[in-house]
Write an enzyme that holds these catalytic residues in place. Structure first.
Site, PDB file in Angstrom:
ATOM      1  N   TYR A  98     103.229  40.071  15.289  1.00  0.00           N
ATOM      2  CA  TYR A  98     104.363  39.159  15.115  1.00  0.00           C
ATOM      3  C   TYR A  98     104.592  38.957  13.639  1.00  0.00           C
ATOM      4  O   TYR A  98     105.561  38.511  12.958  1.00  0.00           O
ATOM      5  CB  TYR A  98     103.745  37.883  15.647  1.00  0.00           C
ATOM      6  CG  TYR A  98     104.229  37.496  16.712  1.00  0.00           C
ATOM      7  CD1 TYR A  98     105.218  37.375  17.208  1.00  0.00           C
ATOM      8  CD2 TYR A  98     103.400  38.010  17.866  1.00  0.00           C
ATOM      9  CE1 TYR A  98     106.019  36.788  18.986  1.00  0.00           C
ATOM     10  CE2 TYR A  98     103.644  37.873  19.118  1.00  0.00           C
ATOM     11  CZ  TYR A  98     105.085  37.324  20.010  1.00  0.00           C
ATOM     12  OH  TYR A  98     105.201  37.497  20.902  1.00  0.00           O
ATOM     13  N   GLU A 140     100.932  33.985  25.408  1.00  0.00           N
ATOM     14  CA  GLU A 140     101.055  35.588  25.505  1.00  0.00           C
ATOM     15  C   GLU A 140      99.379  35.143  25.940  1.00  0.00           C
ATOM     16  O   GLU A 140      99.238  36.305  26.876  1.00  0.00           O
ATOM     17  CB  GLU A 140     101.653  36.532  25.169  1.00  0.00           C
ATOM     18  CG  GLU A 140     103.085  36.608  24.889  1.00  0.00           C
ATOM     19  CD  GLU A 140     103.700  37.132  23.641  1.00  0.00           C
ATOM     20  OE1 GLU A 140     103.329  37.752  22.507  1.00  0.00           O
ATOM     21  OE2 GLU A 140     105.028  36.790  23.828  1.00  0.00           O
ATOM     22  N   TYR A 191     107.621  41.268  37.800  1.00  0.00           N
ATOM     23  CA  TYR A 191     107.851  42.259  37.694  1.00  0.00           C
ATOM     24  C   TYR A 191     106.776  43.438  36.814  1.00  0.00           C
ATOM     25  O   TYR A 191     105.385  42.843  36.636  1.00  0.00           O
ATOM     26  CB  TYR A 191     109.664  42.711  37.007  1.00  0.00           C
ATOM     27  CG  TYR A 191     109.172  41.548  35.561  1.00  0.00           C
ATOM     28  CD1 TYR A 191     108.509  42.352  33.992  1.00  0.00           C
ATOM     29  CD2 TYR A 191     109.699  40.446  35.507  1.00  0.00           C
ATOM     30  CE1 TYR A 191     108.457  41.822  32.981  1.00  0.00           C
ATOM     31  CE2 TYR A 191     109.680  39.354  34.597  1.00  0.00           C
ATOM     32  CZ  TYR A 191     109.328  40.222  33.213  1.00  0.00           C
ATOM     33  OH  TYR A 191     108.567  39.729  31.975  1.00  0.00           O
ATOM     34  N   ARG A 206     110.144  50.224  31.056  1.00  0.00           N
ATOM     35  CA  ARG A 206     111.123  49.884  31.885  1.00  0.00           C
ATOM     36  C   ARG A 206     110.101  48.804  32.825  1.00  0.00           C
ATOM     37  O   ARG A 206     109.839  49.414  33.117  1.00  0.00           O
ATOM     38  CB  ARG A 206     112.383  50.247  32.500  1.00  0.00           C
ATOM     39  CG  ARG A 206     113.585  51.332  31.275  1.00  0.00           C
ATOM     40  CD  ARG A 206     114.065  51.020  30.568  1.00  0.00           C
ATOM     41  NE  ARG A 206     114.886  52.147  29.628  1.00  0.00           N
ATOM     42  CZ  ARG A 206     114.851  52.349  28.870  1.00  0.00           C
ATOM     43  NH1 ARG A 206     112.919  51.952  28.385  1.00  0.00           N
ATOM     44  NH2 ARG A 206     115.148  54.052  28.266  1.00  0.00           N
ATOM     45  N   TYR A 208     110.673  46.341  36.402  1.00  0.00           N
ATOM     46  CA  TYR A 208     111.278  46.622  37.382  1.00  0.00           C
ATOM     47  C   TYR A 208     110.282  45.316  38.731  1.00  0.00           C
ATOM     48  O   TYR A 208     109.412  45.059  38.345  1.00  0.00           O
ATOM     49  CB  TYR A 208     111.146  47.450  38.438  1.00  0.00           C
ATOM     50  CG  TYR A 208     111.481  48.974  37.328  1.00  0.00           C
ATOM     51  CD1 TYR A 208     113.350  49.549  37.170  1.00  0.00           C
ATOM     52  CD2 TYR A 208     110.775  50.530  36.722  1.00  0.00           C
ATOM     53  CE1 TYR A 208     113.800  50.530  37.104  1.00  0.00           C
ATOM     54  CE2 TYR A 208     111.711  51.280  35.815  1.00  0.00           C
ATOM     55  CZ  TYR A 208     113.052  51.296  36.002  1.00  0.00           C
ATOM     56  OH  TYR A 208     114.265  51.763  35.585  1.00  0.00           O
TER      57      TYR A 208
END
Length: 403
Positions: A98, A140, A191, A206, A208
């Site tokens: 960050y 997080e 996911y 990615r 899913y």
């Protein structure tokens, strides 16, 4: 909480900054990737960077967060950030990153605003950024703690044990830990991130949805092969690689499960509305309900291009049939020459939910293209469903806020 002095400055400069956010985010990413090119190669989605949708999503999130701070300066709008925090956790983002982002983002704001970026203005927007960043860092950290891992340590090696061709454009992959350890549990609707090493050496990631219920000893995700419609945008890099190369016995880098599209406890009625590959989290929810809460009232709505292109079509029907108080409503663009074309559960229009009016207390879950979800949400609100009762999952950058 935004300080009173900064709140006034942000309120006065928000129109100018908001109007320039597209330019700001474009400059931000360009500067950051010039310093750290490996981030574009191995962390950020190159296709979304090329198309501009990642910049649009970032601009929308910053604008929404700043607007909420101005309207309610005594509150921190964490609700805006929950989906982002889960996505970051699935990528293994850590707090030190960050600082890098903040340095380049605030420098881009200053350059775009020019003389208007006085020290007071720069300090106010620095406060906005760090309120947003620290909220995400805290969220997080809680997600990592809940998963019982060190911050960012979310990756594991998973072996493909089965592959199934669901339709000509979709395939499902069944996984288990490559080291033989037990498969970790997850919550239906979550996911995972999947990391693929592409021919040019890049490691693209990615997300899913897991398309099976927890407790079976394996994870399953289903991938639609993304194809260019006009040739101007390349085919999906990772989806193409998985369809072309991934076979049983191969080992993939896969993250722990994350995501906030989670079934509420209790016995209240549910509405699951999906389109296309958006059916995947709904399958996990339905399989879980069939075992854990078979008497719960569930309305299932799904839209697709045709029965032949509807991934997991027979599985969806079978799961609904296992729930005595569930109903299934399907709509296809093309039902010609297909035996299911005249089935009683096929609707005339996917956006026509007038006869699917949610009963009081319904919780709705939406997943699919943005246009589909917005149309369904509009109908649900018109039928009196509370906005707090409508949850959604976006595949790729979350453009909901930017729209």
């Amino acid at each position: 909480m935004l300080s009173s002095q900064s709140a006034l400055i942000v309120r006065d400069t928000l129109p100018a900054v908001g109007a320039s956010l597209g330019t700001v985010t474009d400059l931000f990413y360009r500067r950051m990737f010039e310093e750290r090119p490996e981030l574009l190669r191995d962390l950020f989605n190159r296709a979304n960077q090329a198309s501009g949708v990642q910049r649009e999503a970032l601009a929308g999130a910053v604008a929404a967060f700043a607007t909420a701070l101005v309207k309610h300066p005594d509150e921190r709008p964490d609700a805006v950030l929950g989906r982002i925090a889960n996505k970051h956790a699935s990528l293994g983002i850590t707090s030190d990153q960050y600082t890098l982002v903040g340095r380049h983002l605030l420098a881009a704001v200053a350059e775009v605003l020019g003389d208007a970026a006085t020290p007071a203005v720069a300090a106010a927007w620095d406060e906005v950024y760090w309120l947003m960043a620290n909220a995400l860092i805290a969220m997080e950290a809680r997600l990592y703690a809940r998963a019982d891992v060190e911050d960012g340590s979310v990756w594991q090696s998973m072996e493909i044990v089965e592959r199934h061709e669901e339709t000509p454009d979709t395939a499902s992959f069944v996984l288990r830990p490559a080291d033989g350890s037990p498969t970790r549990s997850f919550v239906p609707g979550q996911y995972v991130s999947v990391r693929a090493e592409l021919p040019d050496g890049a490691h693209q990631i990615r997300q899913y949805s897991l398309s099976n219920a927890p407790g079976g000893g394996t994870w399953r995700f289903t991938v639609k092969r993304e194809r260019s419609l006009d040739g101007r945008v390349p085919d999906g890099e990772v989806s193409t690689w998985l369809h072309t190369h991934a076979r049983p016995g191969d080992v993939l880098g896969v993250s722990l499960p994350f995501g906030d599209l989670l079934l509420p406890e209790g016995d209240g009625p549910l509405l699951l509305a999906s389109a296309g590959i958006g059916v995947t989290p709904m399958l996990a929810m339905l399989e879980h309900l069939a075992t854990a809460a078979p008497d719960r009232p569930v309305t299932v709505v799904h839209a697709d291009r045709s029965p032949a292109l509807h991934a997991h079509r027979l599985e969806l029907t079978a799961l609904v049939e296992r729930l005595p108080h569930a109903s299934l409503h399907l709509w296809y663009e093309d039902t010609a020459n297909h035996p299911d074309a005249s089935a009683d559960h096929v609707n005339e229009g996917w956006a026509d939910l007038t006869r699917l009016s949610p009963v009081p207390g319904t919780t709705a879950f939406l997943c699919g293209p943005l246009s589909f979800m917005k149309a369904v949400r509009t109908d649900l609100l018109a039928h009196g469903l509370s906005p707090k009762a409508i949850h959604y999952e976006v595949f790729g950058p979350d453009l909901w806020l930017s729209k």
